[in-house]
Design an enzyme around this catalytic site. Structure first.
Site, PDB file in Angstrom:
ATOM      1  N   ASP A 156      40.189  35.016  45.834  1.00 32.20           N
ATOM      2  CA  ASP A 156      39.377  36.203  46.236  1.00 32.20           C
ATOM      3  C   ASP A 156      38.614  35.785  47.536  1.00 32.20           C
ATOM      4  O   ASP A 156      39.269  35.081  48.262  1.00 32.20           O
ATOM      5  CB  ASP A 156      38.343  36.589  45.131  1.00 32.20           C
ATOM      6  CG  ASP A 156      37.765  37.903  45.047  1.00 32.20           C
ATOM      7  OD1 ASP A 156      37.318  38.554  45.916  1.00 32.20           O
ATOM      8  OD2 ASP A 156      38.142  38.653  43.812  1.00 32.20           O
ATOM      9  N   HIS A 204      32.431  40.269  46.788  1.00 32.95           N
ATOM     10  CA  HIS A 204      33.321  40.565  45.809  1.00 32.95           C
ATOM     11  C   HIS A 204      33.569  39.400  45.058  1.00 32.95           C
ATOM     12  O   HIS A 204      33.979  39.373  43.613  1.00 32.95           O
ATOM     13  CB  HIS A 204      34.741  41.086  46.408  1.00 32.95           C
ATOM     14  CG  HIS A 204      35.707  41.672  45.769  1.00 32.95           C
ATOM     15  ND1 HIS A 204      36.531  41.014  45.126  1.00 32.95           N
ATOM     16  CD2 HIS A 204      35.912  43.061  45.375  1.00 32.95           C
ATOM     17  CE1 HIS A 204      37.448  41.792  44.627  1.00 32.95           C
ATOM     18  NE2 HIS A 204      37.113  42.971  44.663  1.00 32.95           N
ATOM     19  N   SER A 247      39.031  45.701  40.523  1.00 36.00           N
ATOM     20  CA  SER A 247      38.769  44.509  40.747  1.00 36.00           C
ATOM     21  C   SER A 247      37.710  43.926  39.787  1.00 36.00           C
ATOM     22  O   SER A 247      37.866  42.757  39.760  1.00 36.00           O
ATOM     23  CB  SER A 247      37.770  44.566  42.209  1.00 36.00           C
ATOM     24  OG  SER A 247      38.650  44.394  43.412  1.00 36.00           O
TER      25      SER A 247
END
Ligand SMILES: *[C@@H]1O[C@H](CO)[C@@H](O)[C@H](O)[C@H]1NC(C)=O
Ligand SMILES: *[C@@H]1O[C@H](CO)[C@@H](O)[C@H](O)[C@H]1NC(C)=O
Ligand SMILES: *[C@@H]1O[C@H](CO)[C@@H](O)[C@H](O)[C@H]1NC(C)=O
Ligand SMILES: *[C@@H]1O[C@H](CO)[C@@H](O)[C@H](O)[C@H]1NC(C)=O
Ligand SMILES: *[C@@H]1O[C@H](CO)[C@@H](O)[C@H](O)[C@H]1NC(C)=O
Ligand SMILES: *[C@@H]1O[C@H](CO)[C@@H](O)[C@H](O)[C@H]1NC(C)=O
Ligand SMILES: *[C@@H]1O[C@H](CO)[C@@H](O)[C@H](O)[C@H]1NC(C)=O
Length: 766
Positions: free
Chosen positions: A149, A211, A541
């Site tokens: 990520d 994220h 996600s």
């Protein structure tokens, strides 16, 4: 990306940039260097099992083809996930490389993939007296989850290592942070950004988007007490496998994820000793041989490493699903049963439930004038409340209705507030349907569905002096229609492999609360919860690391299960009804089908004990790849480092005959019959057990399961069965040979005992 709006805008923006960039390159500069992944034939005499040998060989190829210093051109050598290398090449070099005899593919690698943006454990039934964690004493201890990520926010309390044991002896990874950051929770952290620039590659893997921190803490964050978000008490937060170890691989930054970095990240994660990989990254649907996540994850599967990958945020249109290789668990996104409620009460008495994270303390709930500046809605800019479209005289002191889209809800709030508005209603258009989320608005507000938006606008049109009040109800549980499939979740069937039904499963992906770096919170929140920043994000996600965490729990309980067995356990135990017992619905509140949700919504409690599994050996995947008609060179690149094959000599497995827990049946012609074979393995509690088949299909078929009972006498025993489908035109209603108006027909197969119900959805393709 943290929300639907940001997702859409960033991708759109990026698209423009890329289109522009390639235009410039095509016209002006044949000599410009661009990134490519070059794949090679397995070559006799060069033993690439040694990474140094592979690199030397690749650099010698580069040097001879480009006549340049290979150090300037070489990005990465791969010797496990792929047989080849990533390099910077000019168009001339590409032409020259094509003539190099060992070269099989030159895949452009300048188009980045995208990141797809705690109550959750409770909703999944992990917490509580009879919850998973207490009952099974399994919080993922000793399991290592690798997260590919955007890196991680060092020092966040979600990654503290209280009560964590040392990493298992097999762990070979390391930490590119200094020693104060990594610990027994965060055991590995690497940066893989060489495709962008060498400078970035040498920076520590700090999360610059929010994220990576969010997804890592969702999979394996530790317990953090007393979370509040903008004054709303959210209780205790934790990941799904709170005692699992974490290793992060930073393969993305603010601009997206470069394919050479993603490929390298996989190689490192598997070599380091991860047990599970979670990857919330997706690109467009592309052929398997050029799909780096599919290619790389085959190496994971060969090593028994489970891979959870996002389906993508390109829904709700059909055939938008990404990451569709059968060895991946492809994860779609669903809603949860929690709202931070903000209710709109209209002057006619109608009450509409919407959402807002900002719950003002001293707001009077009295009726205020209500206005939709766009009136009939034809002025698109005014309906969106864009800056400059709100007449101050018209909106002063009123509640202003703004349609969702174009700019973020937070920015709309700023514009309404600046124009003197007292409150705001964000009304979905038909594109967002029932997708609402709790935002940190800058003024009292409510986000409502498109159906409710229409009711509000109808009311405004129906009266001379429309009025409304906003009522703030705080955290509310037990929503109707939860879970439901969210609009953004990418849908099947896959364009490249339609008979490998995808997505596989859905998990929580809307308004998921997890750790974020302080800078990833909206302005209203920043500073308030500085040391414990948690925030909501939505997207496939967010669903993906939930499934990664659940796979870690299953693996902990069944260390000897293959990734396909774990996958089957998760899929055949999924539920297809919501918390009220009704069929799970999609974004339009119609019943969802297998293209929306795969096997259904994950049920971790049941996944631990599925009774039977549909297991798949890696050799079967090779026969499947040959059955897809791929070229030998592409098959061999995907299956590296397994020994190369010649498909002509392989007994192929047609797509629909792969031992998958979902069943797709191609039906052709007027009198077609089709036999589908599957093999199940007894992994239940009892050695001696008899399962009975129960099968239904929605129309026009005679179906027979042979045999219709499966008698097992030992554990791990395998039994093969066959399902005969015979088209019965008399049942079709529209006359012999009529083309069905709907090209699909849905059904299910269940293998049933007193203790188990092993479910496989069925789709007939006409
Ligand atoms: C270690 O890294 C953290 C976070 O990057 C930083 O704040 C700290 O100063 C570093 N410590 C040392 C000794 O370099
Ligand atoms: C945190 O939560 C615990 C248990 O729920 C409670 O006893 C304690 O008072 C809380 N602390 C704060 C600072 O709110
Ligand atoms: C999705 O489908 C609708 C209706 O079929 C179509 O109008 C729209 O253009 C599609 N969207 C995309 C992004 O392809
Ligand atoms: C209450 O309203 C006043 C003025 O409208 C504002 O200054 C104050 O910050 C508000 N208090 C809270 C707790 O929101
Ligand atoms: C709407 O806004 C866009 C950009 O903000 C502008 O280019 C366009 O002219 C506006 N349209 C109208 C009808 O005002
Ligand atoms: C709206 O536009 C005005 C004039 O350009 C600008 O001063 C203001 O900051 C803008 N408001 C917002 C919320 O962006
Ligand atoms: C199916 O039957 C119809 C009517 O007899 C005929 O027109 C059609 O060509 C047949 N289709 C196929 C694929 O055999």
């Amino acid at each position: 990306m943290n929300s639907l709006p940001m997702d859409q805008y960033k991708i759109f923006f990026l698209f423009l940039l890329l289109a522009f960039a390639s235009y410039v390159i095509a016209n002006d500069d044949q000599k410009k260097l661009q990134n490519y992944i070059v794949t090679l034939k397995p070559t006799d005499g060069v033993d690439i099992s040694n990474p140094k040998t592979a690199e030397t060989w690749h650099k010698s190829i580069l040097s001879s083809v480009t006549n340049d210093d290979p150090e300037l051109r070489h990005i990465y050598s791969y010797n496990k996930v792929s047989n080849g290398f990533a390099a910077r090449l000019t168009e001339e070099d590409v032409e020259a490389m094509k003539d190099y005899p060992g070269c099989t593919r030159i895949i452009p690698a300048d188009q980045p993939l995208q990141l797809m943006t705690t109550h959750t454990p409770h909703f999944l039934g992990l917490q509580g007296k009879n919850g998973f964690w207490r009952r099974t004493k399994n919080m993922g201890e000793g399991i290592i989850i690798g997260v590919l990520d955007s890196g991680i926010s060092p020092g966040h309390p979600s990654f503290a290592d209280k009560d964590m044991p040392s990493p298992p002896a097999k762990w070979k990874g390391h930490c590119d942070f200094n020693s104060t950051v990594c610990n027994n929770k965060l055991i590995g952290a690497k940066t893989m950004l060489k495709a962008g620039s060498d400078e970035k590659h040498h920076k520590p893997p700090i999360d610059t988007t929010g994220h990576g921190t969010h997804t890592a803490s969702t999979a394996a964050g530790t317990f953090v007490n007393n979370i509040t978000v903008l004054g709303n008490a959210m209780g205790k937060a934790s990941g799904i496998a709170p005692r699992a170890h974490l290793a992060v691989y930073k393969v993305c930054d603010e601009l997206g994820c470069q394919t050479p970095d993603v490929l390298k990240g996989f190689e490192e994660a598997v070599n380091d000793g991860c047990d599970v990989i979670s990857i919330s990254i997706a690109g467009p649907s592309v052929p398997l041989y050029s799909d780096v996540i599919s290619v790389a994850s085959f190496y994971a599967i060969l090593n028994g490493v489970f891979v959870s990958a996002g389906a993508g945020n390109s829904g709700p249109n059909a055939s938008t699903v990404a990451n569709s290789a059968p060895w991946l668990l492809t994860v779609g996104a669903s809603t949860m049963d929690r709202q931070i409620r903000s209710t709109v009460e209209l002057g006619n008495g109608l009450k509409i439930n919407g959402e807002s994270l900002y719950q003002p303390m001293n707001w009077t709930s009295k009726m205020l004038p209500l206005v939709y500046v766009a009136g009939d809605g034809t002025n698109a800019n005014a309906s969106q409340c864009l800056n400059g479209t709100l007449d101050k005289k018209l909106v002063h002191g009123k509640i202003v209705v703004c349609d969702y889209g174009l700019i973020t809800p937070n920015l709309k709030g700023a514009i309404v507030r600046e124009a003197g508005g007292a409150g705001m209603i964000i009304a979905n258009t038909e594109k967002e349907w029932y997708f609402t989320q709790a935002d940190a608005h800058l003024l009292p507000a409510s986000h409502v569905s498109s159906a409710d938006g229409i009711k509000i606008k109808d009311y405004i049109r129906s009266t001379k002096q429309p009025i409304a009040a906003l009522l703030f109800k705080g955290l509310v549980h037990h929503n109707k229609f939860s879970p439901s499939i969210t609009v953004m979740s990418s849908r099947g069937p896959s364009l490249n492999t339609p008979l490998t039904l995808k997505p596989d499963i859905v998990g929580p992906g809307v308004s998921v609360l997890a750790a974020v770096p302080p800078y990833a919170t909206p302005p209203r929140i920043l500073g308030q919860e500085k040391y414990k920043s948690f925030y909501f994000m939505s997207g496939t996600s967010m669903a993906t690391p939930h499934l990664g965490g659940i796979a870690a729990l299953v693996k902990k309980s069944h260390p000897d299960w293959s990734p396909s067995a774990i996958k089957s356990a998760i899929m055949t135990t999924a539920h297809v009804t919501d918390t009220d017992g009704n069929p799970i619905v999609d974004h339009t509140q119609s019943p969802a089908n297998v293209f929306d949700m795969g096997a259904g919504h994950v049920d971790p409690n049941k996944a631990l004990d599925p009774g039977l599994v549909y297991d798949i050996d890696y050799k079967d995947y090779i026969s499947y790849l040959c059955g897809l008609g791929l070229e030998d060179a592409d098959v061999n690149n995907i299956i590296t480092p397994a020994p190369p094959v010649e498909c002509a000599k392989v007994k192929v497995i047609p797509e629909e005959q792969l031992n998958y827990p979902l069943i797709a049946v191609p039906i052709e012609g007027n009198t077609s019959t089709m036999a589908i074979y599957r093999t199940v393995t007894n992994v239940g509690k009892a050695a001696k057990v008899t399962y009975k088949a129960a099968i239904t299909v929605s129309r026009g078929m005679s179906i027979e399961v042979v045999p219709s009972t499966l008698k097992f006498t030992s554990l791990n025993e395998k039994k093969t069965f066959k399902i005969n489908f015979k088209r019965e035109d008399g049942d079709r209603g529209a006359g012999l040979g009529a083309v069905p108006t709907n090209p699909f027909s849905f059904g299910e197969l269940k293998w049933i005992t007193d203790s188990y119900s092993v479910r496989s959805p069925i789709v007939l393709f006409y």
